[in-house]
Scaffold this motif. Structure first.
Motif, PDB file in Angstrom:
ATOM      1  N   ASP A  49       0.813  -1.211   0.000  1.00 49.40           N
ATOM      2  CA  ASP A  49       0.000   0.000   0.000  1.00 49.40           C
ATOM      3  C   ASP A  49       0.850   1.267   0.000  1.00 49.40           C
ATOM      4  OD1 ASP A  49       1.018  -0.196   2.529  1.00 49.40           O
ATOM      5  OD2 ASP A  49      -0.903  -0.144   3.568  1.00 49.40           O
ATOM      6  N   LYS A  50       2.173   1.124  -0.087  1.00 50.20           N
ATOM      7  CA  LYS A  50       3.068   2.278  -0.134  1.00 50.20           C
ATOM      8  C   LYS A  50       3.815   2.282  -1.458  1.00 50.20           C
ATOM      9  CE  LYS A  50       3.883   2.588   4.863  1.00 50.20           C
ATOM     10  NZ  LYS A  50       4.927   2.579   5.935  1.00 50.20           N
ATOM     11  N   GLU A  51       3.856   3.455  -2.092  1.00 50.34           N
ATOM     12  CA  GLU A  51       4.528   3.570  -3.376  1.00 50.34           C
ATOM     13  C   GLU A  51       6.042   3.403  -3.245  1.00 50.34           C
ATOM     14  OE1 GLU A  51       3.628   7.136  -5.451  1.00 50.34           O
ATOM     15  OE2 GLU A  51       1.692   6.370  -6.175  1.00 50.34           O
ATOM     16  N   LEU A  52       6.653   2.895  -4.305  1.00 50.95           N
ATOM     17  CA  LEU A  52       8.109   2.883  -4.378  1.00 50.95           C
ATOM     18  C   LEU A  52       8.552   4.329  -4.544  1.00 50.95           C
ATOM     19  CD1 LEU A  52      10.234   0.370  -6.432  1.00 50.95           C
ATOM     20  CD2 LEU A  52      10.897   2.749  -6.195  1.00 50.95           C
ATOM     21  N   PRO A  53       9.376   4.840  -3.636  1.00 51.46           N
ATOM     22  CA  PRO A  53       9.738   6.262  -3.681  1.00 51.46           C
ATOM     23  C   PRO A  53      10.643   6.581  -4.868  1.00 51.46           C
ATOM     24  CG  PRO A  53      11.003   5.144  -2.000  1.00 51.46           C
ATOM     25  CD  PRO A  53      10.007   4.140  -2.504  1.00 51.46           C
ATOM     26  N   PRO A  54      10.589   7.823  -5.362  1.00 51.72           N
ATOM     27  CA  PRO A  54      11.406   8.190  -6.512  1.00 51.72           C
ATOM     28  C   PRO A  54      12.810   8.661  -6.174  1.00 51.72           C
ATOM     29  CG  PRO A  54       9.911   9.981  -5.974  1.00 51.72           C
ATOM     30  CD  PRO A  54       9.595   8.853  -5.020  1.00 51.72           C
ATOM     31  N   ASP A  55      13.099   8.926  -4.880  1.00 54.48           N
ATOM     32  CA  ASP A  55      14.391   9.493  -4.524  1.00 54.48           C
ATOM     33  C   ASP A  55      15.399   8.404  -4.164  1.00 54.48           C
ATOM     34  OD1 ASP A  55      14.298   9.730  -1.103  1.00 54.48           O
ATOM     35  OD2 ASP A  55      12.444   9.443  -2.239  1.00 54.48           O
ATOM     36  N   THR A  56      16.663   8.646  -4.523  1.00 58.36           N
ATOM     37  CA  THR A  56      17.719   7.650  -4.364  1.00 58.36           C
ATOM     38  C   THR A  56      17.953   7.225  -2.922  1.00 58.36           C
ATOM     39  OG1 THR A  56      18.841   8.359  -6.379  1.00 58.36           O
ATOM     40  CG2 THR A  56      20.167   7.175  -4.768  1.00 58.36           C
ATOM     41  N   PRO A  57      18.043   8.143  -1.931  1.00 61.36           N
ATOM     42  CA  PRO A  57      18.285   7.700  -0.551  1.00 61.36           C
ATOM     43  C   PRO A  57      17.226   6.714  -0.046  1.00 61.36           C
ATOM     44  CG  PRO A  57      18.677  10.047  -0.739  1.00 61.36           C
ATOM     45  CD  PRO A  57      18.057   9.620  -2.027  1.00 61.36           C
ATOM     46  N   ALA A  58      15.966   6.973  -0.360  1.00 63.13           N
ATOM     47  CA  ALA A  58      14.906   6.060   0.071  1.00 63.13           C
ATOM     48  C   ALA A  58      15.009   4.728  -0.646  1.00 63.13           C
ATOM     49  CB  ALA A  58      13.542   6.701  -0.167  1.00 63.13           C
ATOM     50  N   GLN A  59      15.360   4.755  -1.925  1.00 62.80           N
ATOM     51  CA  GLN A  59      15.524   3.513  -2.684  1.00 62.80           C
ATOM     52  C   GLN A  59      16.722   2.713  -2.184  1.00 62.80           C
ATOM     53  OE1 GLN A  59      15.871   4.925  -6.677  1.00 62.80           O
ATOM     54  NE2 GLN A  59      13.694   5.366  -6.909  1.00 62.80           N
ATOM     55  N   GLN A  60      17.773   3.425  -1.753  1.00 64.77           N
ATOM     56  CA  GLN A  60      18.952   2.752  -1.248  1.00 64.77           C
ATOM     57  C   GLN A  60      18.638   1.939  -0.006  1.00 64.77           C
ATOM     58  OE1 GLN A  60      21.832   2.246  -2.464  1.00 64.77           O
ATOM     59  NE2 GLN A  60      22.923   1.408  -0.709  1.00 64.77           N
ATOM     60  N   ALA A  61      17.655   2.375   0.773  1.00 58.80           N
ATOM     61  CA  ALA A  61      17.299   1.660   1.999  1.00 58.80           C
ATOM     62  C   ALA A  61      16.451   0.433   1.734  1.00 58.80           C
ATOM     63  CB  ALA A  61      16.548   2.611   2.939  1.00 58.80           C
ATOM     64  N   MET A  62      15.975   0.254   0.497  1.00 58.84           N
ATOM     65  CA  MET A  62      15.099  -0.861   0.161  1.00 58.84           C
ATOM     66  C   MET A  62      15.899  -2.004  -0.458  1.00 58.84           C
ATOM     67  SD  MET A  62      11.619   0.816  -1.331  1.00 58.84           S
ATOM     68  CE  MET A  62      10.436   1.568  -0.227  1.00 58.84           C
ATOM     69  N   SER A  63      15.908  -3.135   0.202  1.00 63.09           N
ATOM     70  CA  SER A  63      16.674  -4.282  -0.264  1.00 63.09           C
ATOM     71  C   SER A  63      15.848  -5.160  -1.203  1.00 63.09           C
ATOM     72  CB  SER A  63      17.127  -5.119   0.943  1.00 63.09           C
ATOM     73  OG  SER A  63      17.746  -6.317   0.507  1.00 63.09           O
ATOM     74  N   LEU A  64      16.497  -5.676  -2.242  1.00 62.81           N
ATOM     75  CA  LEU A  64      15.860  -6.624  -3.150  1.00 62.81           C
ATOM     76  C   LEU A  64      16.166  -8.073  -2.773  1.00 62.81           C
ATOM     77  CD1 LEU A  64      16.353  -4.869  -6.608  1.00 62.81           C
ATOM     78  CD2 LEU A  64      14.328  -4.913  -5.148  1.00 62.81           C
TER      79      LEU A  64
END
Length: 279
Positions: A260-275
């Protein structure tokens, strides 16, 4: 001018031309295969791809550094690292499909480019094709190369703990729909309607290929690569929101759960998300 002097000048000119040819060859290999991630100036992309400027010479200072860096190109690298104070947790693919000559040339290029050459150890000698050929055996996994990095003095192999990707990935169904529209419009010809059957031979974007290249890192690494390479005719031309939506589409296609939460567009937030997937 004596015959001896003239002969010496001819030899020197030939050597200079050969060196220039080698430099040009390495620059060409770098531009074609490396610059999209590490950037033309070797600066890398914050949170996604580490810099080579100001770092390659540090790798080469230990006696085993040149073995390590050669194996990075041949077999890839996967794991959290710290480079010049920045943390990175992605996956570099193997480039063993390149020839021994090309790998030697690009290593010589990055060793000397961007003022790296000023910091090289006095004992540095140019990489050779024979040296690269010898490094191909035994074949290593990218995880084994990471272990080799940690064992290489000065290799910067310390785990990146402060900002390493630790949060699960999150994206919405609406983002997947938006990303699907972008994919059909901009990507399907190269990568195909099943993400692995493109008309123009684009790399697979699903299955084991996707897992091998992106499953060990963060969302930032995936998005930064797309920005650097896609679309092929105008890399980086989409908005940050569009790249995030396209990433959401790819993650959905690879079995990551929607939320229910969008994938954020900014790099720092994406960096915190592990695949990385759970056990």
């Amino acid at each position: 001018m004596t015959t001896a002097v003239a002969a010496a000048m001819v030899v020197a000119a030939a050597f200079s031309a050969h060196a220039q040819t080698g430099a040009n060859a390495g620059a060409g290999v770098y531009a074609a295969n490396c610059a999209a991630c590490h950037q033309a100036g070797g600066t890398g992309l914050a949170g996604a791809f580490p810099p080579l400027a100001g770092h390659v010479a540090d790798i080469l200072k230990p006696a085993d550094g040149r073995i390590y860096i050669g194996k990075v190109l041949l077999f890839g690298l996967e794991g959290a690292i710290t480079v010049n104070g920045g943390n990175y947790d992605g996956a570099m693919p193997s480039w063993q499909a390149l020839s021994d000559n090309d790998i030697a040339a690009v290593l010589n290029y990055v060793s000397n480019a961007w003022d790296n050459g000023k910091s090289l150890p006095p004992s540095f000698k140019p990489f050779t094709a024979d040296e690269i050929k010898a490094l191909r055996t035994p074949e290593l996994t990218s995880a084994a190369v990471y272990a080799l990095r940690a064992a290489t003095a000065g290799g910067g192999g310390s785990p990146a703990t402060a900002t390493a990707a630790t949060s699960p990935v999150s994206f919405t169904a609406d983002q997947v729909t938006h990303g699907s529209d972008i994919y059909v419009d901009r990507c399907v010809q190269c990568h195909g309607d099943t993400l692995d059957n493109g008309e123009f031979g684009g790399a697979p974007l699903n299955g084991s290929y996707f897992s091998k290249h992106w499953g060990g890192g963060s969302v930032a690494a995936l998005v930064a690569f797309m920005k650097a390479k896609m679309p092929p005719d105008r890399p980086g031309s989409l908005t940050d929101q569009s790249y995030a939506a396209l990433a959401a589409f790819l993650l959905d296609a690879n079995g990551y759960p929607k939320g229910d939460k969008e994938l954020p567009p900014d790099t720092p937030a994406q960096q915190a998300m592990s695949l990385k997937r759970g056990p």
